[in-house]
Write a protein that holds these residues in place. Structure first.
Motif, short mmCIF file in Angstrom:
data_model
loop_
_atom_site.label_atom_id
_atom_site.label_comp_id
_atom_site.label_asym_id
_atom_site.label_seq_id
_atom_site.Cartn_x
_atom_site.Cartn_y
_atom_site.Cartn_z
N PRO A 105 0.82 -1.24 0.00
CA PRO A 105 0.00 0.00 0.00
C PRO A 105 0.85 1.28 0.00
O PRO A 105 0.33 2.37 -0.25
N TYR A 106 2.15 1.15 0.27
CA TYR A 106 2.98 2.35 0.45
C TYR A 106 4.01 2.54 -0.65
O TYR A 106 4.51 3.64 -0.86
N CYS A 107 4.38 1.46 -1.34
CA CYS A 107 5.39 1.56 -2.41
C CYS A 107 5.32 0.30 -3.28
O CYS A 107 4.65 -0.68 -2.92
N GLU A 108 6.04 0.34 -4.41
CA GLU A 108 6.16 -0.89 -5.21
C GLU A 108 7.01 -1.88 -4.41
O GLU A 108 7.91 -1.45 -3.68
N VAL A 109 6.72 -3.17 -4.60
CA VAL A 109 7.53 -4.22 -3.94
C VAL A 109 8.01 -5.16 -5.04
O VAL A 109 7.20 -5.74 -5.77
N VAL A 110 9.34 -5.29 -5.16
CA VAL A 110 9.92 -6.10 -6.25
C VAL A 110 10.85 -7.15 -5.67
O VAL A 110 11.67 -6.83 -4.79
N TYR A 111 10.69 -8.38 -6.13
CA TYR A 111 11.59 -9.47 -5.70
C TYR A 111 12.39 -9.87 -6.94
O TYR A 111 11.82 -10.26 -7.95
N LEU A 112 13.71 -9.77 -6.82
CA LEU A 112 14.56 -10.00 -8.00
C LEU A 112 15.27 -11.36 -7.93
O LEU A 112 15.60 -11.81 -6.83
N PRO A 113 15.51 -11.98 -9.07
CA PRO A 113 16.21 -13.28 -9.06
C PRO A 113 17.59 -13.16 -8.40
O PRO A 113 18.27 -12.15 -8.56
N ARG A 114 17.94 -14.18 -7.63
CA ARG A 114 19.28 -14.20 -7.03
C ARG A 114 20.29 -14.65 -8.07
O ARG A 114 19.93 -15.22 -9.08
N THR A 115 21.56 -14.38 -7.81
CA THR A 115 22.64 -14.89 -8.66
C THR A 115 22.96 -16.30 -8.20
O THR A 115 23.29 -16.51 -7.02
N GLU A 116 22.82 -17.25 -9.10
CA GLU A 116 23.06 -18.66 -8.73
C GLU A 116 24.55 -18.94 -8.57
O GLU A 116 25.40 -18.28 -9.18
N GLY A 117 24.86 -19.92 -7.68
CA GLY A 117 26.25 -20.40 -7.60
C GLY A 117 27.15 -19.62 -6.68
O GLY A 117 28.34 -19.91 -6.55
N VAL A 118 26.61 -18.60 -6.00
CA VAL A 118 27.47 -17.87 -5.05
C VAL A 118 26.62 -17.46 -3.84
O VAL A 118 25.47 -17.06 -3.98
N SER A 119 27.23 -17.64 -2.66
CA SER A 119 26.57 -17.16 -1.44
C SER A 119 27.65 -17.01 -0.37
O SER A 119 28.71 -17.66 -0.44
N THR A 120 27.39 -16.17 0.59
CA THR A 120 28.36 -15.99 1.68
C THR A 120 28.58 -17.32 2.39
O THR A 120 29.71 -17.67 2.74
N THR A 121 27.51 -18.08 2.57
CA THR A 121 27.64 -19.38 3.26
C THR A 121 28.60 -20.30 2.50
O THR A 121 29.50 -20.90 3.09
N ASP A 122 28.46 -20.35 1.17
CA ASP A 122 29.37 -21.21 0.36
C ASP A 122 30.81 -20.71 0.47
O ASP A 122 31.76 -21.48 0.58
N LEU A 123 30.97 -19.39 0.45
CA LEU A 123 32.34 -18.82 0.53
C LEU A 123 32.99 -19.22 1.86
O LEU A 123 34.14 -19.63 1.93
N LYS A 124 32.20 -19.15 2.95
CA LYS A 124 32.76 -19.52 4.26
C LYS A 124 33.14 -21.00 4.28
O LYS A 124 34.21 -21.39 4.76
#
Ligand code: C2G
Length: 153
Positions: A105-124
Motif C-alpha cells: 500500500p505504500y510503495c512498489e515491492v519487487v523481488y529479483l532473481p538471485r545470482t546462482e552459484g554464489v553465497s556468503t555461506t558457500d564462501l565460508k
C-alpha cells in the motif's frame, strides 16, 4: 526511471551476487538506499557475520550504484523508512518473495532473481575447506620429507 529505491541486507563478504543485485536495483530508480544489517540485528537473524558492520557498510557505500547507506537495526523499520525517505520501490532478492508484501500500500515491492552459484555461506565453507586441507597437506608434506631424509640422508 525516477524515484528512490531501498533494499536491506547483511552483505557479508561482498560478492558478485550482491553486486548484481545492487546494479539491478539502481536501474529501478534514480536513487538507491541500502540498509545494511548491524551485527546486533544479524545476531537476531541467527546470522554470524565475518566482516563487522562498519566495514560492510563502508564497502556497500563505495559501490557506484549506491547513493546512501543506513543501518538496519529492526525488522519493523521498513515502513518507517519507506515513509521517511519517500521510497518509490522496495526491492530485495526473491529468497524473500512475499515476505514484504505488507509494504504494497505504500510503495512498489519487487523481488529479483538471485545470482546462482554464489553465497556468503558457500564462501565460508570453501574457506574452511581450504584452511583445513592446507594444514593437513602441510603436515603430510613434513612426514614425506622426514621419510625421504631418513632414506637418502
Ligand atoms: N543475493 C543475491 N544473490 C546471491 C546472494 C544474495 O541476489 N547469490 C541478494 C539477496 O537476495 C539479498 C541481498 O543480496 O537481497 C543481500 O543478501 P544477504 O546479505 O544474505 O541479506 P539477508 O541476510 O537476506 O538480509 O530485512 C531483510 C534482511 O536484512 C535481508
Amino acid at each position: 526511471m525516477s524515484g528512490t529505491v531501498i533494499t536491506y541486507g547483511t552483505f557479508d563478504m561482498f560478492h558478485i551476487g550482491h553486486l548484481n543485485l545492487l546494479r539491478r536495483l539502481a536501474a529501478l530508480g534514480d536513487r538507491l538506499i541500502v540498509a545494511v544489517s548491524t551485527d546486533e540485528f544479524n545476531h537476531g537473524k541467527g546470522k554470524r557475520t565475518l566482516i563487522p558492520f562498519e566495514q560492510r557498510a563502508e564497502i556497500v557505500r563505495s559501490i557506484r550504484y549506491v547513493d546512501e547507506v543506513i543501518p538496519e537495526t529492526r525488522w519493523e523499520q521498513k515502513l518507517d523508512d519507506v515513509q521517511q525517505y519517500g521510497i518509490k520501490t522496495f526491492a530485495i532478492g526473491e529468497d524473500w518473495a512475499g515476505q514484504f508484501d505488507f509494504l504494497l500500500p505504500y510503495c512498489e515491492v519487487v523481488y529479483l532473481p538471485r545470482t546462482e552459484g554464489v553465497s556468503t555461506t558457500d564462501l565460508k565453507r570453501s574457506l574452511n575447506r581450504f584452511s583445513s586441507v592446507s594444514r593437513d597437506d602441510l603436515l603430510h608434506a613434513f612426514d614425506v620429507l622426514d621419510a625421504l631424509r631418513k632414506d637418502f640422508g
